[in-house]
Design a protein around this motif. Structure first.
Motif, mmCIF file in Angstrom:
data_model
loop_
_atom_site.group_PDB
_atom_site.id
_atom_site.type_symbol
_atom_site.label_atom_id
_atom_site.label_comp_id
_atom_site.label_asym_id
_atom_site.label_seq_id
_atom_site.Cartn_x
_atom_site.Cartn_y
_atom_site.Cartn_z
ATOM 1 N N SER A 1 -56.077 -10.164 8.988
ATOM 2 C CA SER A 1 -56.960 -10.660 10.039
ATOM 3 C C SER A 1 -58.224 -9.820 9.949
ATOM 4 O O SER A 1 -58.175 -8.622 9.653
ATOM 5 C CB SER A 1 -56.306 -10.543 11.417
ATOM 6 N N LYS B 1 -58.521 -12.275 14.864
ATOM 7 C CA LYS B 1 -59.276 -13.328 14.188
ATOM 8 C C LYS B 1 -58.859 -13.402 12.719
ATOM 9 O O LYS B 1 -58.837 -12.395 12.021
ATOM 10 C CB LYS B 1 -60.780 -13.080 14.285
ATOM 11 N N CYS B 2 -58.566 -14.601 12.286
ATOM 12 C CA CYS B 2 -58.151 -14.820 10.895
ATOM 13 C C CYS B 2 -59.132 -15.790 10.246
ATOM 14 O O CYS B 2 -59.111 -16.994 10.542
ATOM 15 C CB CYS B 2 -56.736 -15.375 10.847
ATOM 16 N N MET B 3 -59.982 -15.274 9.398
ATOM 17 C CA MET B 3 -61.029 -16.068 8.782
ATOM 18 C C MET B 3 -60.837 -16.136 7.269
ATOM 19 O O MET B 3 -60.080 -15.348 6.690
ATOM 20 C CB MET B 3 -62.397 -15.477 9.135
ATOM 21 N N TYR C 1 -54.149 -15.282 19.913
ATOM 22 C CA TYR C 1 -54.216 -14.492 21.142
ATOM 23 C C TYR C 1 -52.802 -14.085 21.520
ATOM 24 O O TYR C 1 -51.844 -14.849 21.307
ATOM 25 C CB TYR C 1 -54.843 -15.313 22.266
ATOM 26 N N ASN D 1 -59.313 -20.811 9.629
ATOM 27 C CA ASN D 1 -60.170 -20.031 10.523
ATOM 28 C C ASN D 1 -59.630 -20.200 11.938
ATOM 29 O O ASN D 1 -59.883 -21.202 12.595
ATOM 30 C CB ASN D 1 -61.614 -20.519 10.413
ATOM 31 N N TRP E 1 -56.385 -10.112 20.754
ATOM 32 C CA TRP E 1 -56.505 -11.213 19.799
ATOM 33 C C TRP E 1 -56.681 -10.688 18.379
ATOM 34 O O TRP E 1 -57.005 -9.525 18.166
ATOM 35 C CB TRP E 1 -57.650 -12.143 20.159
ATOM 36 N N GLN F 1 -61.539 -2.315 19.708
ATOM 37 C CA GLN F 1 -61.862 -3.462 18.872
ATOM 38 C C GLN F 1 -62.254 -2.938 17.497
ATOM 39 O O GLN F 1 -62.957 -1.929 17.385
ATOM 40 C CB GLN F 1 -63.004 -4.277 19.488
ATOM 41 N N GLU G 1 -60.676 -9.194 12.227
ATOM 42 C CA GLU G 1 -61.102 -8.418 13.389
ATOM 43 C C GLU G 1 -60.018 -8.522 14.457
ATOM 44 O O GLU G 1 -59.378 -9.559 14.606
ATOM 45 C CB GLU G 1 -62.435 -8.942 13.934
ATOM 46 N N GLN G 2 -59.823 -7.414 15.186
ATOM 47 C CA GLN G 2 -58.792 -7.392 16.200
ATOM 48 C C GLN G 2 -59.314 -6.734 17.480
ATOM 49 O O GLN G 2 -60.230 -5.911 17.445
ATOM 50 C CB GLN G 2 -57.555 -6.616 15.717
ATOM 51 N N THR H 1 -57.827 -17.971 15.611
ATOM 52 C CA THR H 1 -57.606 -16.737 16.355
ATOM 53 C C THR H 1 -56.251 -16.813 17.035
ATOM 54 O O THR H 1 -55.937 -17.801 17.692
ATOM 55 C CB THR H 1 -58.707 -16.505 17.405
#
Length: 770
Positions: free
Chosen positions: A188, A206-208, A226, A222, A204, A278, A190-191, A224
């Motif tokens: 992922s 984010k998986c991009m 949560y 793409n 959360w 974050q 960003e977390q 997220t």
């Protein structure tokens, strides 16, 4: 020792105690297919690639052990691995292309904190742990294992949430740690995590695409995830870890598993005294002393919409700490789902294979909406579906053949859901065509053809019509125009055969939908285009052959139609060439008539290896040939359909980890077995004809959905059925003599009984009409 074993399986026993020993759920073995081993498969595709963890029918959450990050390991687990890196909340089943999900990895540990998982070769370098192989227990809705660090891990699931139960040894420094960056096929990107009280965290991930995942990023996944997680033991000593990943470092599959990257993760900064964080490579941990056999539980809700959605999902499903109650509800839900087909006769192994296949066919397409109905739209805005459940993971190229046709019989509402999900997704993303292989709203374009058009045509033909036909047809037409043979009449290039034949079929499907909406001009146009298969048949070679851009034949290889990847995807011309499901008579005429085709088909099957593993002839390990055993019905030799479907059921499916000869492919491999084992399978989805074959079981009862079917059940009885009596001698439909080797779907939905009398020798008098 006996006392210890019993204590380890108490929850397992409590769950299955709800049902009797012959209940469908008691036969489920999630370990079937749970291997990615390419060595055992004999090919780079590997074996079943299923996961052994806990899930519910078509649920959002799958709580499962993961043994590996990276590689072509979508399930995240392979039985032959000797250590476990953690337990995740999301999982894909049976797919290749490097996979995705595997999010929110939870691991119970003791001793010094380690922030990197370590590797299969050197597990001691990280937080992963070896485990006692014989301690693994997997059943529908439950998984448990004893780790080498002396911690017993158990897990079960609800639709949107999961609960894990860890039984610790006495230790002054026990821990639960959560790797928020982890993702099966990468990371992922960003977390965010926040401690909201002394028992809960949320955040959360984010998986991009730049973090790898589906197709190592090429699948454009793409999304997220949560989460809201609660701990039964107070958060008194907790913290985060954050690895310093340079901004210019690539972060796809091979990057994040490299020694350089993992060295950064292993040297992550430990941060205490903060409530939230974050970052790009985060983890969370909570530490505590434990007494001998002290139980600590973690329950987590997830959402693809919001933190509030995750919190509400957990609250609505797991409001207390009663692990056994959640497990028991999962067992009940599975038993209800699996009871849509009841079978009698057959061996215990055959029933285990059958009901595990049912189980695997009911993992996807999973719900994507929260308990309150909200789901993430393709435009990034939360939506509320009207009249359907939003579903995701449409493995189109695989599942249009058997999996979706199976669901039209046992779960027709699910088919409506999937069609509505794909149709509305096109609008939400501003696309004017249907996606081939959808994952969490991604238009990945994986594989080829226009499988969604097939699914829509099949549903409509069967009276499953709870969708906007006009809109569905518009998107279907746009799809076959965007991806098709067009007026040229073939698709050139390296995959010419596969493209041309599959496009010809879905042009036929589009023609059926055009007829349904009253567009005669389009009906004639797409019917004409459906004959494109003739344009790639070389009469001199007597077989299908790929073409170049200039219309010339591609050079014929020394191995002829056995050449893998010669104009074909994951197959050869001998395998792909049988794919003219919408015009079998036309195909047979090109090939020289019934007798010649029947002989060629027999050769095709006789040359397949005994174990049915990957090969150049009938290759059950991959989808292009899955309809081929039923072609014998169409060329006047139905006893050979009966012979070979029974042989495939026996030789290609087993109650073992290596019990699937190829990737499960999101229910397709299992659905083929289910339909074949009950004696019915289509050649051409979109046509209501269902081929009859020799059932594995003596008595089969299919529950019908009263909203879609006139009858309550359809029953199949095979008199004198056995391993030797595999040939149909005569048949009756609802008490009247029946001499066709097929049923119409309407015969099934009307309810009734098909009676087959079986014998040990082929009947040359039954089914004279093909």
């Amino acid at each position: 020792m006996l006392k210890k074993v019993l204590s380890l399986t108490a929850a397992f026993v409590a769950g299955i105690a709800l049902v009797n020993a012959q209940a469908p759920v008691s036969f489920v073995n999630p370990m079937i297919g749970a291997s990615t081993s390419t060595a055992a498969a004999g090919v780079y595709h590997g074996l079943g690639k299923t996961f052994p963890g806990a899930a519910t029918p078509f649920g959002m959450v799958q709580v499962s052990p993961n043994t590996v990050t990276g590689g072509d390991n979508a399930s995240g687990y392979s039985y032959e691995h000797t250590s476990i890196e953690g337990f995740v909340l999301t999982q894909m089943s049976g797919v290749g292309w490097f996979g995705d999900l595997g999010n929110f990895l939870i691991m119970p540990t003791t001793g010094a904190l380690k922030t990197s998982a370590g590797t299969l070769q050197h597990p001691q370098g990280g937080y992963r742990s070896g485990y006692v192989k014989e301690s693994e227990k997997a059943s529908a809705g439950y998984y448990s294992v004893k780790l080498d660090n002396k911690i017993q891990a158990e897990m079960t699931a609800a639709t949107h949430s999961g609960i894990l139960k860890f039984t610790f040894p006495q230790n002054k420094q026990s821990r639960i740690q959560i790797d928020l960056a982890r993702r099966v096929g990468g990371t992922s990107t960003e977390q965010y995590v926040k401690v909201i009280n002394d028992h809960a965290i949320e955040g959360w991930m984010k998986c991009m695409p730049d973090g790898g995942g589906w197709g190592n990023g090429d699948g454009q996944a793409n999304f997220t995830v949560y989460f809201h997680a609660e701990f039964s033991k107070p958060l008194k000593s907790y913290g985060f870890w954050s690895a310093d990943i340079p901004a210019d470092w690539p972060r796809k599959r091979d990057d994040v598993t490299s020694e350089k990257y993992q060295a950064r993760v292993a040297a992550a900064q430990i941060i205490k005294g903060k409530k939230q964080l974050q970052g790009k490579q985060l983890g969370f941990f909570t530490e505590f002393p434990t007494a001998t056999n002290e139980v600590v539980l973690v329950k987590t809700g997830i959402s693809f919409v919001s933190i509030d959605g995750a919190r509400n999902n957990l609250k609505s499903e797991i409001s207390n700490w009663d692990f056994a109650a959640v497990h028991q509800q999962a067992v009940r839900s599975w038993n209800d789902a699996l009871s849509k087909i009841s079978v009698e006769g057959g061996s215990k192994e055959e029933k285990t294979v059958f009901y595990t296949a049912m189980y695997h066919s009911m993992l996807d397409p999973r719900t994507m909406q929260d308990a309150d109905g909200r789901y993430p739209g393709g435009d990034g805005i939360a939506k509320q579906p009207v009249g359907f459940t939003k579903r995701t993971i449409f493995s189109g190229w695989d599942v249009f053949r058997s999996q979706m046709p199976l669901q039209t019989i046992i779960n027709p509402a699910l088919v409506n859901d999937m069609i509505n999900s794909l149709v509305t997704l096109a609008d939400e993303k501003g696309k004017n065509y249907l996606e081939r292989w959808e994952l969490l709203n991604a238009y990945s374009g994986c594989m080829l053809g226009n499988p969604a058009v097939s699914v829509i045509a099949d549903a409509y033909a069967k009276g499953i019509r709870g969708f906007d036909l006009k809109k569905a047809y518009e998107l279907s037409r746009n799809s076959v125009e965007k991806f098709g043979n067009g007026d040229t009449g073939y698709t050139p290039g390296g995959l010419s055969l596969s493209y041309t034949l599959e496009y010809a079929y879905t042009d036929w499907c589009a023609a059926q939908l055009a007829k349904a909406v009253g567009n005669n001009a389009d009906y004639e146009k797409y019917t004409r285009r459906s004959r494109a298969f003739r344009n790639v048949f070389d009469s001199q070679k007597g077989w299908f052959r790929p073409k170049e851009q200039n219309g010339q034949w591609m050079a014929w290889p020394n191995s002829g139609r056995l050449k893998q990847w010669y104009g074909c995807i994951e197959s050869n011309p001998y395998q792909q060439g049988w794919f003219v499901p919408h015009d079998v008579d036309g195909m047979v005429n090109l090939m020289g008539g019934n007798a010649k085709v029947a002989a060629d088909l027999e050769h095709f099957f006789e040359k397949a290896p005994q174990d049915m593993m990957w090969n150049d002839y009938y290759n059950h390990a991959n989808e292009p040939v899955h309809h081929v055993p039923y072609l014998f019905n169409r060329v006047g030799t139905p006893w050979l359909t009966q012979k070979w479907t029974r042989a495939i059921c026996k030789r290609a499916y087993h109650n073992s980890v290596e019990g699937l000869v190829g990737n499960e492919d999101v229910g397709q491999m299992s659905a083929w077995y289910i339909l074949s084992a009950i004696g019915l399978h289509p050649v051409c989805p979109g046509d209501t004809r269902q081929e009859i074959t020799s059932p594995v079981f003596s008595n089969i009862s299919i529950k019908l959905d009263p909203q879609y079917a006139k009858g309550k059940s359809f029953n199949i009885t095979a008199v004198n059925n056995s391993d030797k009596n595999i040939y149909i001698q005569s048949a009756e439909l609802n008490g009247k003599a029946y001499n066709k080797c097929y049923l119409d779907y309407s015969d099934i939905s009307a309810g009734g009984t098909l009676k087959l009398v079986m014998g040990d020798k082929p009947s040359k008098t039954w089914c004279l009409v093909n």
